[in-house]
Design an enzyme around this catalytic site. Sequence first.
Site, PDB file in Angstrom:
ATOM      1  CG  ASN A 152     -20.229   2.668  15.101  1.00 51.65           C
ATOM      2  OD1 ASN A 152     -20.243   1.936  14.114  1.00 51.65           O
ATOM      3  ND2 ASN A 152     -21.114   3.629  15.305  1.00 51.65           N
ATOM      4  CB  THR A 176      26.611  19.674  -2.086  1.00 50.36           C
ATOM      5  OG1 THR A 176      27.610  20.407  -2.787  1.00 50.36           O
ATOM      6  CG2 THR A 176      27.144  19.255  -0.722  1.00 50.36           C
ATOM      7  CG  HIS A 177      24.467  21.930  -5.331  1.00 49.03           C
ATOM      8  ND1 HIS A 177      23.355  22.721  -5.167  1.00 49.03           N
ATOM      9  CD2 HIS A 177      25.346  22.299  -4.364  1.00 49.03           C
ATOM     10  CE1 HIS A 177      23.558  23.556  -4.148  1.00 49.03           C
ATOM     11  NE2 HIS A 177      24.749  23.314  -3.639  1.00 49.03           N
ATOM     12  CE  LYS A 228      19.497  -1.418 -19.805  1.00 48.35           C
ATOM     13  NZ  LYS A 228      18.505  -0.528 -20.329  1.00 48.35           N
ATOM     14  CG  ASN A 269      17.397  -2.988 -16.923  1.00 42.40           C
ATOM     15  OD1 ASN A 269      18.346  -2.313 -17.291  1.00 42.40           O
ATOM     16  ND2 ASN A 269      16.510  -3.520 -17.750  1.00 42.40           N
TER      17      ASN A 269
HETATM   18  N1  ARG Z   1     -17.507  -2.402   8.419  1.00 42.35           N
HETATM   19  C1  ARG Z   1     -17.623  -1.218   9.235  1.00 42.35           C
HETATM   20  C2  ARG Z   1     -16.302  -0.428   9.184  1.00 42.35           C
HETATM   21  O1  ARG Z   1     -15.359  -0.940   8.701  1.00 42.35           O
HETATM   22  C3  ARG Z   1     -17.952  -1.599  10.625  1.00 42.35           C
HETATM   23  C4  ARG Z   1     -18.696  -0.553  11.375  1.00 42.35           C
HETATM   24  C5  ARG Z   1     -20.066  -0.446  10.882  1.00 42.35           C
HETATM   25  N2  ARG Z   1     -20.834   0.409  11.670  1.00 42.35           N
HETATM   26  C6  ARG Z   1     -21.946   0.962  11.194  1.00 42.35           C
HETATM   27  N3  ARG Z   1     -22.603   1.742  11.962  1.00 42.35           N
HETATM   28  N4  ARG Z   1     -22.343   0.740   9.974  1.00 42.35           N
HETATM   29  O2  ARG Z   1     -16.200   0.705   9.586  1.00 42.35           O
END
Ligand code: ARG
Length: 437
Positions: free
Chosen positions: A111, A156-157, A284, A286
């Site tokens: 994470n 404008t417009h 054409k 384009n």
């Molecule tokens: N592939 C995951 C992502 O892109 C990585 C993190 C995964 N973490 C987890 N607790 N499954 O977010």
Amino acid sequence: MANKLWAGRFAKQTDQAAHDFNASIAVDSRMFREDITGSLAHAAMLAKQGIITAEDGAAIERGLRDILAELESGTLAIDMTAEDIHSFIEGELTARIGEAGKRLHTGRSRNDQVATDLRLYLRGQCDELRAEVQAVIAALQHQRDEYPDAIMPGYTHLQRAQPILFAQHLLAYQEMLRRDISRLDDCQQRMNVSPLGSGALAGTGYAIDRAHTAAALGFDGYTASTLDGVSDRDFCMELAAALSIIMVHLSRLCEELILWCSWEFRFVEHDDAYTTGSSMMPQKKNPDLAELIRGKSGRVFGDLTALLTMMKGQPLAYNKDMQEDKPAIFDAVDTVRACLQAAAPMLATMKAKPEHMRRAAAEGFINATDCADYLVARGMPFRTAYKIVGELVAQCIAAGCTFETLPLAQYQAASELFGDDIYAFVALEACVQRRIS
Ligand code: ARG
């Protein structure tokens, strides 16, 4: 299907379809450099802190550097059956160096790892995008330098309003793009904070040195909240917003180019190398590139909407929803880059048609404001002058003439303040030159 990092708790293999659905390697493998860079900093810090031995630290470093070199040279292919790039690199490292490889993930979670990798990756993309925006600004400057005196109608417009310089019109787009660059700067600065050390969400009990990894990775500092560290994706939303605004600007510019290269306007002609023909209509030419850029703006706005919607309902901290950040932000980055790269040479090579611009400027009574200003300069209140000039416009339309060709007697019948210097006063060049603000 490669072995899972988290296989211990499970009695069965993941179902193949569930694995495929869950995997992100197809999208996140582009972050292999950042993943390895992050791991190198983490391992060096673990060794410095005595959390792993110096020998294990050295083995990890050697292993990661070999993997990086082989991935760069193409001698090592990424195993697309791995769950994500983080699993692949850790698995590859352990296959090569054994036990030491298994110590890399001490005090770290995927994470905080993925949040770190993504910030590093997007930080680099900001540098590249800024250079691409700069190239479009330079292409506009080239056109301004080519045609410094070309007069066109300002609108404008979408109605002819006042005479302006073509260069003045292009300056407006340069200003928009300069703000885009400063938005990229802001966004890059705010994203440049290290989440590494947040662990899964709660931090870690190992005596890690967050300042050390942050500095090694070129971050300006590290996140104060570990929960926010793993679950903040403001930097993705903010970048997608900055990219969306770039697309608004490119789309408006392209819309004008599409109008301007039509036979109704004929203000510009695109270079043959940046236009296309029709399969049926031989005449054409384009402006497909400009239309595609205008069209792709919708895609980038969609990426921003996807990110906002993906984030809004999530409780703290990390949820797998967040894996959807990468397809959206990568698509936005890739799309904007492709559009900027198409826009720069298309703009640099187009030819302006100053004679057509001038003709359009001469037709629409766009010097009417100046004609009224002439009377004001001779003491008449602006509202009175405005009314008299409006009546003169109606007379000209009826007689098929313009302010340049309306006989002096008719001017003087409307107001005795008119003298024969009115013709020089309403000349388009004089109108443009009088504007000093
Ligand atoms: N592939 C995951 C992502 O892109 C990585 C993190 C995964 N973490 C987890 N607790 N499954 O977010």
